[in-house]
Design an enzyme around this catalytic site. Structure first.
Site, PDB file in Angstrom:
ATOM      1  N   ASP A  79      26.096 -27.897   8.034  1.00 45.91           N
ATOM      2  CA  ASP A  79      25.385 -27.448   6.840  1.00 45.91           C
ATOM      3  C   ASP A  79      26.334 -27.201   5.671  1.00 45.91           C
ATOM      4  O   ASP A  79      25.999 -27.455   4.514  1.00 45.91           O
ATOM      5  CB  ASP A  79      24.612 -26.156   7.138  1.00 45.91           C
ATOM      6  CG  ASP A  79      23.334 -26.421   7.905  1.00 45.91           C
ATOM      7  OD1 ASP A  79      23.379 -27.229   8.840  1.00 45.91           O
ATOM      8  OD2 ASP A  79      22.304 -25.811   7.579  1.00 45.91           O
ATOM      9  N   CYS A 120      25.939 -24.705  16.006  1.00 43.87           N
ATOM     10  CA  CYS A 120      25.663 -24.507  14.587  1.00 43.87           C
ATOM     11  C   CYS A 120      24.182 -24.618  14.252  1.00 43.87           C
ATOM     12  O   CYS A 120      23.348 -24.871  15.112  1.00 43.87           O
ATOM     13  CB  CYS A 120      26.529 -25.442  13.751  1.00 43.87           C
ATOM     14  SG  CYS A 120      28.278 -24.964  13.822  1.00 43.87           S
ATOM     15  N   SER A 470      20.837 -20.212   3.055  1.00 45.06           N
ATOM     16  CA  SER A 470      21.790 -20.169   4.149  1.00 45.06           C
ATOM     17  C   SER A 470      21.780 -18.790   4.774  1.00 45.06           C
ATOM     18  O   SER A 470      21.475 -17.789   4.120  1.00 45.06           O
ATOM     19  CB  SER A 470      23.186 -20.484   3.616  1.00 45.06           C
ATOM     20  OG  SER A 470      24.188 -20.082   4.534  1.00 45.06           O
TER      21      SER A 470
END
Length: 556
Positions: A79, A120, A470
């Site tokens: 990301d 992740c 995020s």
């Protein structure tokens, strides 16, 4: 009967065995359970770069416990590297590709069990979605968090270091040389980024869901204990196969409630709302946004791990890790102890005796950072189906805010305006057409939010979007606004200067317009052309993906 018997046993399977022998497998190997080692290792994600070492430890464990480990790969996107450009359209969409590819490989080759190696952001939920969907014995193993960085006596991570450094440099607060040093020292090792961002939050929640061994969420990637955990996981999958303990035996509604309780206590990423709803859907469990807010109202926030505070995942691990927190929550009546886990024991049995070793990192329930949980669900005429905010990362001054909307129809437009210093104190930045369908892919807005923080505006400027944030985002940033703009939700008809009311304690997100005015504007609104080119994966994704309020799952 073992699934693998369909490809290893009987005279009709002579061709199948021949193909195994071509790879060096022995006849004795084919008498054992075949365990798929789903390895998302690649050379583009720091959190996955080292997963071959983790896979080797898992395979040793499987072999030691009497199984035949067979490794196969799955994709993963970083990301951080995909951030703030067109590549960010793909991470959330890749969650479904990951689940689908694991399904295809598992059923085609008739594995008896799975060890899922991830670390992740979208890889972890994608793997857990596959486990829930396939419902064969499975265990999840994370690669562990990276070590924290240090520069000039300051603790750094990717967000509090490099990302926020961009805004500080742009605002003249640091020199280019200082930015270069911050960039160099922010990420000192392999592993998922050192704060409690989405990756590490999901690795922690895997423990609370019962799908990973205790301490999965916090043992740093470089430590020998991480390899020990991997080896034990390889051994434990054989017990799960032997006892036929399956993911849906573990991931019950109570398990999801336990995971949400942990999420609220630690102040985890707002993306967990998307992911837990999607995983629950695969397990045939109804989980809605109201469940999150109900639990948030009664579970206090007891940690301040970066980005909410200055502690790191190393600090959390040394303070007792997730078992210590879960044990505290059980004693407080906030987690149900009798829920089954991959250890074959209950979650209460797993954490019995776990203690908090540092109360400056993990506070007690009677002395929390916040009396409520880390995430809040807002509703109002701007978000009829709900919106999500990480309230544990919002400054007290911005828990209630009223300001004029400044509208942008893409992340790029907003980021350019922020970097050009076109924001004024009090503004409410609105970034729309970044939802699951409209984007498509529901991009994260870490670059705009980090720039705002780096410029010191976190107490003056709010940001709203139908996209998402995020796990590293902090400040008054409200995402997942539903319905999204491309579906004609109220966010689509906002205009510059409209007055936005944010009231997080009372869970309100309104625009000061009458219902009649909103309906009038919606009647004149025209649906935009698709952003994805026909024939691409994103085009197909945009046709199937549902609202963020439904977990952005795919439905025909």
């Amino acid at each position: 009967m073992l699934n693998s018997r369909e490809v290893t046993q009987g005279a009709p399977r002579a061709p199948h065995r021949s193909l195994f022998y071509a790879m060096g497998y022995l006849p004795e190997d084919l008498e054992k359970p075949l365990i798929g080692i789903v390895n998302s290792q690649n050379e583009i994600i720091p959190g996955h770069f080292h997963l071959n070492d983790i896979a080797q430890a898992v395979k040793l464990g499987v072999s030691a416990a009497g199984g035949t480990p067979i490794e196969f790969p799955v994709i993963g996107i970083c990301d951080g590297i995909a951030m703030n450009h067109s590549g960010m359209k793909y991470p959330l969409a890749s969650r479904e590709l990951i689940a689908d590819s694991i399904e295809a490989m598992t059923i085609a080759h008739k594995f008896d069990g799975l060890v899922l190696l991830g670390n992740c952001d979208k890889i972890v939920p994608g793997m857990l979605m596959a486990a829930a969907r396939l419902n064969i014995p499975s265990i999840y193993v994370g690669g562990g968090p990276m070590l924290a960085g240090r520069y000039n006596d300051k603790v750094l991570d990717l967000v509090r270091g490099a990302f926020e450094g961009v805004g500080s440099y742009n605002d003249g607060k640091i020199t280019k040389d200082e930015l270069d040093k911050i960039e160099e020292y922010s990420c000192p090792s392999c592993g998922s980024c050192a704060g409690l961002f989405t990756a590490n939050t999901m690795n922690c929640l895997a423990e609370a869901l019962g799908m990973a061994l205790p301490r999965n969420g916090t043992i740093p990637a470089p430590y020998g204990r991480r390899r020990q955990l991997a080896k034990r996981s390889g051994m434990q999958i054989m017990e799960l196969v032997k006892q036929n303990i399956r993911p849906r035996d573990i991931m019950t509604l109570d398990a999801f409630r336990n995971a949400i309780s942990l999420d609220m206590a630690i102040g985890g990423s707002s993306n967990t709302v998307l992911h837990l709803v999607a995983i629950a859907h695969m397990a045939n469990i109804e989980l809605d946004l109201d469940e999150f807010d109900k639990i948030s109202r009664r579970v206090p926030n007891i940690t301040k791990i970066s980005p909410s505070g200055t502690h790191t995942m190393e600090d959390l691990d040394r303070a007792g890790g997730i078992p210590a927190i879960i044990n505290m929550l059980i004693k407080g009546g906030l987690v149900k102890p009798d829920v089954l886990t991959v250890t074959g024991r209950t979650i209460g049995e797993n954490v019995s005796g776990a203690e908090v070793l540092n109360e400056s990192v993990i506070r007690t329930l009677d002395k929390p950072y916040l009396k409520e949980g880390g995430i809040a669900i807002l509703r109002g005429n701007l978000a009829p189906e709900g919106a999500v905010v990480k309230q544990s990362a919002v400054e007290k001054e911005m828990m209630k805010h009223t300001g004029a909307a400044k509208i942008f129809d893409s992340e790029e437009e907003a980021f350019a305006a922020i970097m050009d210093k076109k924001l004024q104190k009090g503004d409410v930045v609105v970034i729309r057409y970044e939802g699951p369908k409209g984007c498509p892919g529901m991009r994260e807005m870490l670059s705009p939010t980090s720039a705002i923080i780096g410029m010191g505006l976190e107490k003056d400027v709010a940001l709203l979007t139908d996209g998402r944030f995020s796990g590293g985002t902090r400040g008054p940033c409200i995402g997942h606004i539903s319905p999204e703009a491309s579906e004609g939700g109220p966010i689509a008809v906002l205009k510059d200067g409209d007055i936005i009311e944010i009231d997080i304690p009372n869970r309100i997100l309104n625009v000061k317009l009458t219902d009649e005015e909103i309906k009038r504007r919606q009647a004149n609104w025209k649906k935009p052309e698709p952003k994805a080119e026909e024939g691409t994966y994103l085009y197909r994704y945009s046709k199937l993906v549902t609202s963020a309020s439904k977990g952005a799952i795919l439905k025909i």
